[in-house]
Design an enzyme around this catalytic site. Structure first.
Site, PDB file in Angstrom:
ATOM      1  NE  ARG A 280     -17.268   5.996 -22.067  1.00 44.99           N
ATOM      2  CZ  ARG A 280     -17.731   5.549 -23.235  1.00 44.99           C
ATOM      3  NH1 ARG A 280     -19.016   5.255 -23.353  1.00 44.99           N
ATOM      4  NH2 ARG A 280     -16.926   5.385 -24.259  1.00 44.99           N
ATOM      5  CD  GLU A 309     -20.254   0.065 -17.992  1.00 46.25           C
ATOM      6  OE1 GLU A 309     -19.517  -0.336 -18.928  1.00 46.25           O
ATOM      7  OE2 GLU A 309     -21.020   1.034 -18.103  1.00 46.25           O
ATOM      8  CG  HIS A 328     -21.626   0.232 -21.912  1.00 42.75           C
ATOM      9  ND1 HIS A 328     -20.610   0.849 -21.225  1.00 42.75           N
ATOM     10  CD2 HIS A 328     -21.848   1.006 -23.007  1.00 42.75           C
ATOM     11  CE1 HIS A 328     -20.222   1.942 -21.871  1.00 42.75           C
ATOM     12  NE2 HIS A 328     -20.963   2.060 -22.960  1.00 42.75           N
TER      13      HIS A 328
END
Length: 367
Positions: A280, A309, A328
């Site tokens: 994370r 993000e 991600h």
């Protein structure tokens, strides 16, 4: 689905480990006694198990769910209004619930989320007695392959020296055969924070595949694998940091882990060390990392996650030439989807016969 190894949380629930958790281990690791998270309440009816989902599963995936138990009845909806209208019928939900859904979710005993992390789930739902399972370990194989790829790109000079040259239609060697422009992983030390699905898988691959020494910390009193040299509780973190050549953020996002990789940590690392962020983005201070990369506190970083993000185009991380970044996506692959569906189906089978579910989340702990 083949027999699945018990999760570390299920292992911790055994009497042997519960007893062992009252003592300090040989390494001086202070155990944190884990409370067994709640499994769904036992079914009192042999009637159909109504499973509600708004996820667009493929037809063959839905058939796999139906085959998991003879009394599975799938309710597949397409809109939020349909979801809310059918929610009172549901006993199981594939997806997520919010506090606003709870008044209608009177029959729901179990929610299977499609995520590994649960820190963004609704707080009212997390405080409810409804059991929750997640996708822990499902994404770990792909994530750790990406991590190793990032690390090799940095240590072998591929991303720093040669990809920029290739873009300029050039290819010249950098350094000498003896210089540190190209670094080997064998014999180096990797320090992993969080020995769950991602960290545990990376530890095994780093040691057995690349002859690295692996050390780590974890908040749970899990047994130390043979391929891990040292495994201690989180209080050992700042002792570990200066020792390692690769520092890995693989822990869940909780209040205790938020921004734990900060200026103090980056300044304490070896100047030749690398940082990998895999779980994370909220675990690290991005501006402190930028300083560390630009000012030479550390050698480089591999980032699949980021605090924001995607990061805005104006973020100074894009000025750092010693960074490898992905958006991600490190857990993506067709094989990941197969594992995800297999876990869904296996948990349905277990629920139907009253067996313990896999990947049950401790909602108070947040993972």
């Amino acid at each position: 689905m083949r027999d699945t190894q018990p999760s570390r949380r299920q292992f911790l629930a055994s009497g042997t480990v519960a007893a062992a958790a009252t003592a300090v281990d040989a390494q001086g690791r202070q155990p944190v006694v884990a409370v067994d998270p709640a499994q769904p309440a036992a079914r009192r009816s042999s009637g159909p198990i109504r499973v509600l989902t708004a996820t667009a599963f493929e037809a063959n995936e839905l058939e796999q769910f139906k085959a998991a138990a003879p009394n599975i009845e799938l309710i597949v909806v397409k809109t939020p209004d349909e979801f809310r209208a059918r929610l009172p019928e549901a006993e199981v939900v594939f997806g997520n619930l919010t506090g606003a859904d709870l008044p209608a979710a009177t029959n729901v005993k179990w929610v299977q989320t499609g995520n590994a992390g649960v820190e963004t789930l609704d707080r009212e739902f997390m405080a409810s007695p409804i059991a929750l399972t997640n996708m822990a370990r499902i994404f770990a194989p792909a994530i750790t392959e990406t991590a190793i790829g990032m690390l090799l790109g940095l240590t072998r000079g591929i991303t720093i020296h040669y990809m920029p040259q290739f873009a300029r239609r050039q290819m010249k060697s950098v350094g000498t055969a003896r210089s540190a422009h190209h670094v080997e992983l064998a014999g180096k030390t990797m320090g992993i924070v969080g020995m769950g699905g991602i960290g545990g898988t990376l530890a095994r691959r780093a040691h057995l595949g690349f002859d690295m020494r692996v050390v780590g910390t974890d908040a749970k009193p899990i047994p130390k694998p043979d391929h891990v040299a040292e495994l201690r509780d989180p209080s050992w973190f700042m002792t570990m940091v200066p020792q390692v050549d690769v520092l890995v953020a693989a822990a869940p996002h909780t209040p205790a882990t938020e921004r734990m990789f900060n200026e103090k940590v980056f300044r304490s690392m070896k100047k030749t060390a690398y940082f990998l962020a895999l779980s994370r983005g909220m675990l690290f201070d991005d501006m402190a990392l930028v300083r560390a990369l630009k000012e030479g506190w550390i050698a480089g970083a591999g980032l699949d996650v980021f605090p924001e993000e995607p990061p805005p185009s104006t973020h100074p991380i894009f000025d750092c030439t010693n960074v490898v970044m992905t958006p991600h996506t490190s857990g993506w692959s067709p094989d990941r989807q197969t594992r995800l569906i297999d876990l869904h189906a296996e948990n349905l089978r277990r629920y139907a016969i009253g067996a313990p579910l896999l990947n049950v989340v401790d909602k108070k702990a947040g993972y």
